[in-house]
Each structure stands twice: as structure tokens, then as C-alpha cells.
Design a protein around this motif. Structure first.
Motif, PDB file in Angstrom:
ATOM      1  N   GLU A   4      30.080  49.492  43.379  1.00 34.56           N
ATOM      2  CA  GLU A   4      29.290  49.259  42.165  1.00 34.56           C
ATOM      3  C   GLU A   4      30.180  48.860  40.998  1.00 34.56           C
ATOM      4  N   THR A   5      31.319  49.529  40.831  1.00 37.43           N
ATOM      5  CA  THR A   5      32.214  49.191  39.723  1.00 37.43           C
ATOM      6  C   THR A   5      32.868  47.835  39.934  1.00 37.43           C
ATOM      7  N   VAL A   6      33.189  47.506  41.184  1.00 41.77           N
ATOM      8  CA  VAL A   6      33.737  46.174  41.479  1.00 41.77           C
ATOM      9  C   VAL A   6      32.703  45.118  41.108  1.00 41.77           C
ATOM     10  N   ASP A   7      31.446  45.359  41.462  1.00 49.30           N
ATOM     11  CA  ASP A   7      30.373  44.419  41.120  1.00 49.30           C
ATOM     12  C   ASP A   7      30.190  44.300  39.610  1.00 49.30           C
ATOM     13  N   GLN A   8      30.348  45.411  38.877  1.00 51.92           N
ATOM     14  CA  GLN A   8      30.240  45.367  37.418  1.00 51.92           C
ATOM     15  C   GLN A   8      31.349  44.509  36.818  1.00 51.92           C
ATOM     16  N   VAL A   9      32.565  44.657  37.335  1.00 51.42           N
ATOM     17  CA  VAL A   9      33.672  43.826  36.862  1.00 51.42           C
ATOM     18  C   VAL A   9      33.379  42.362  37.158  1.00 51.42           C
ATOM     19  N   ILE A  13      33.163  39.231  34.397  1.00 54.48           N
ATOM     20  CA  ILE A  13      34.069  38.076  34.427  1.00 54.48           C
ATOM     21  C   ILE A  13      33.407  36.829  35.012  1.00 54.48           C
ATOM     22  N   ALA A  14      32.111  36.921  35.302  1.00 59.90           N
ATOM     23  CA  ALA A  14      31.333  35.795  35.837  1.00 59.90           C
ATOM     24  C   ALA A  14      31.893  35.290  37.170  1.00 59.90           C
ATOM     25  N   ASP A  15      32.274  36.224  38.019  1.00 58.88           N
ATOM     26  CA  ASP A  15      32.784  35.905  39.351  1.00 58.88           C
ATOM     27  C   ASP A  15      31.755  36.380  40.379  1.00 58.88           C
ATOM     28  N   THR A  16      30.551  35.845  40.285  1.00 63.25           N
ATOM     29  CA  THR A  16      29.440  36.336  41.101  1.00 63.25           C
ATOM     30  C   THR A  16      29.084  35.441  42.279  1.00 63.25           C
ATOM     31  N   ASP A  17      29.733  34.300  42.413  1.00 64.98           N
ATOM     32  CA  ASP A  17      29.466  33.402  43.542  1.00 64.98           C
ATOM     33  C   ASP A  17      30.232  33.911  44.760  1.00 64.98           C
ATOM     34  N   SER A  18      29.529  34.572  45.672  1.00 58.28           N
ATOM     35  CA  SER A  18      30.199  35.220  46.806  1.00 58.28           C
ATOM     36  C   SER A  18      30.884  34.232  47.746  1.00 58.28           C
ATOM     37  N   ASN A  20      32.605  31.644  46.656  1.00 61.86           N
ATOM     38  CA  ASN A  20      33.757  31.056  45.967  1.00 61.86           C
ATOM     39  C   ASN A  20      34.277  32.038  44.911  1.00 61.86           C
ATOM     40  N   GLN A  21      34.748  33.201  45.368  1.00 63.73           N
ATOM     41  CA  GLN A  21      35.217  34.226  44.436  1.00 63.73           C
ATOM     42  C   GLN A  21      36.621  33.915  43.941  1.00 63.73           C
ATOM     43  N   LEU A  22      36.820  34.159  42.652  1.00 65.27           N
ATOM     44  CA  LEU A  22      38.139  33.957  42.060  1.00 65.27           C
ATOM     45  C   LEU A  22      39.094  35.069  42.460  1.00 65.27           C
ATOM     46  N   ASP A  24      39.501  38.726  44.971  1.00 64.51           N
ATOM     47  CA  ASP A  24      38.874  39.490  46.049  1.00 64.51           C
ATOM     48  C   ASP A  24      38.678  40.947  45.605  1.00 64.51           C
ATOM     49  N   ASP A  25      37.922  41.695  46.391  1.00 62.48           N
ATOM     50  CA  ASP A  25      37.587  43.069  46.025  1.00 62.48           C
ATOM     51  C   ASP A  25      38.813  43.947  45.842  1.00 62.48           C
ATOM     52  N   SER A  26      39.838  43.746  46.658  1.00 61.18           N
ATOM     53  CA  SER A  26      41.037  44.582  46.539  1.00 61.18           C
ATOM     54  C   SER A  26      41.768  44.327  45.220  1.00 61.18           C
ATOM     55  N   GLN A  27      41.762  43.081  44.745  1.00 58.46           N
ATOM     56  CA  GLN A  27      42.392  42.793  43.453  1.00 58.46           C
ATOM     57  C   GLN A  27      41.623  43.481  42.320  1.00 58.46           C
ATOM     58  N   ILE A  28      40.308  43.395  42.369  1.00 62.49           N
ATOM     59  CA  ILE A  28      39.505  44.045  41.327  1.00 62.49           C
ATOM     60  C   ILE A  28      39.660  45.561  41.414  1.00 62.49           C
ATOM     61  N   ALA A  29      39.712  46.103  42.639  1.00 62.47           N
ATOM     62  CA  ALA A  29      39.930  47.544  42.808  1.00 62.47           C
ATOM     63  C   ALA A  29      41.281  47.949  42.219  1.00 62.47           C
ATOM     64  N   SER A  30      42.280  47.090  42.351  1.00 64.02           N
ATOM     65  CA  SER A  30      43.593  47.378  41.752  1.00 64.02           C
ATOM     66  C   SER A  30      43.513  47.398  40.232  1.00 64.02           C
ATOM     67  N   PHE A  31      42.785  46.449  39.653  1.00 64.90           N
ATOM     68  CA  PHE A  31      42.606  46.455  38.201  1.00 64.90           C
ATOM     69  C   PHE A  31      41.888  47.728  37.756  1.00 64.90           C
ATOM     70  N   LEU A  32      40.890  48.146  38.514  1.00 66.91           N
ATOM     71  CA  LEU A  32      40.175  49.386  38.192  1.00 66.91           C
ATOM     72  C   LEU A  32      41.111  50.587  38.275  1.00 66.91           C
ATOM     73  N   ALA A  33      41.971  50.612  39.290  1.00 65.94           N
ATOM     74  CA  ALA A  33      42.921  51.716  39.435  1.00 65.94           C
ATOM     75  C   ALA A  33      43.919  51.736  38.275  1.00 65.94           C
TER      76      ALA A  33
END
Length: 122
Positions: A4-9, A13-18, A20-22, A24-33
Motif C-alpha cells: 500500500e505504501t509503495v502504491d502511495q509513493v 510520483i505519477a509512476d502508475t503505468d504498470s 512502463n514503471q520508472l 521498481d518496487d524494491s527501489q521504492i521500498a528502499s526509499f521508504l526504508a
């Protein structure tokens, strides 16, 4: 919850096109961490990472009728990142309400503390 938090990020950032994502989930999870789970700060970091990538890859190019301006796009992304950081600060400040309370004082007529008072009977 992590998804859910990855989706919120992604939404911020307007990266919602599954397809053609700018990022990946692991990068966003790293930013969250890195930001302690703060979605807005993670989005700001993600925007800045995209801005750096834009400058490195796109540069400023002009040929015939085609023109790209990577530095201008990067500057816009940095401004968006600054906006997200300000929103995160505002939300944190709003959460501090009630941290300090004003308390009525009870006066017994003796005056303020550390006031020299006359001594009677000497």
C-alpha cells in the motif's frame, strides 16, 4: 501494508503505468526504508532520483523539429520533491499539536517565584 505504501509513493510520483514503471518496487521500498516509512519523503527522494536519471540520460538535445530538455525536466522534478518535503514537514508539525499545553496558574498572592520577599519579625 508495504504494498500500500509503495502504491502511495507511485501515485505521488505519477509512476502508475504498470507496463512502463520508472522505478521498481524494491527501489521504492528502499526509499521508504531510508525515510522511516514516510511516504511523502520517499516520494521526494524518488523524484530526485528520477531527476538525476533524466539529466544523465536525456541531456538537452535539439534536432530539426525535435527538442528535449532533460535539465528543465529535472528542475521541475526537484521542485516537486521540495513540495513533497514541505508537505511532510507540515504533516509532522500538525501531528505535534498538543505537545505543549498552556496551563492556568494558581496564584496564592505570594508573588512570582524567585522574588525577594520581606522578612517579618526581625
Amino acid at each position: 501494508m508495504a504494498s500500500e505504501t509503495v502504491d502511495q509513493v507511485r501515485l505521488i510520483i505519477a509512476d502508475t503505468d504498470s507496463s512502463n514503471q520508472l522505478l521498481d518496487d524494491s527501489q521504492i521500498a528502499s526509499f521508504l526504508a531510508l525515510t522511516g516509512g514516510n511516504v511523502r519523503l520517499a516520494a521526494a527522494d524518488a523524484l530526485e532520483a528520477i531527476a538525476v536519471s533524466e539529466v544523465l540520460v536525456a541531456k538537452k538535445i535539439q534536432t530539426q523539429h525535435l527538442q528535449t530538455d532533460g535539465p528543465a525536466v529535472a528542475e521541475s522534478l526537484r521542485k516537486l520533491a521540495a513540495t513533497q518535503r514541505q508537505l511532510a514537514r507540515d504533516e509532522a508539525d500538525a501531528g505535534d499539536e498538543g505537545f505543549f499545553d498552556v496551563v492556568d496558574t494558581i496564584s496564592d498572592g505570594s508573588g512570582p517565584e524567585h522574588t525577594n520577599r520581606p522578612v517579618w519579625g526581625l
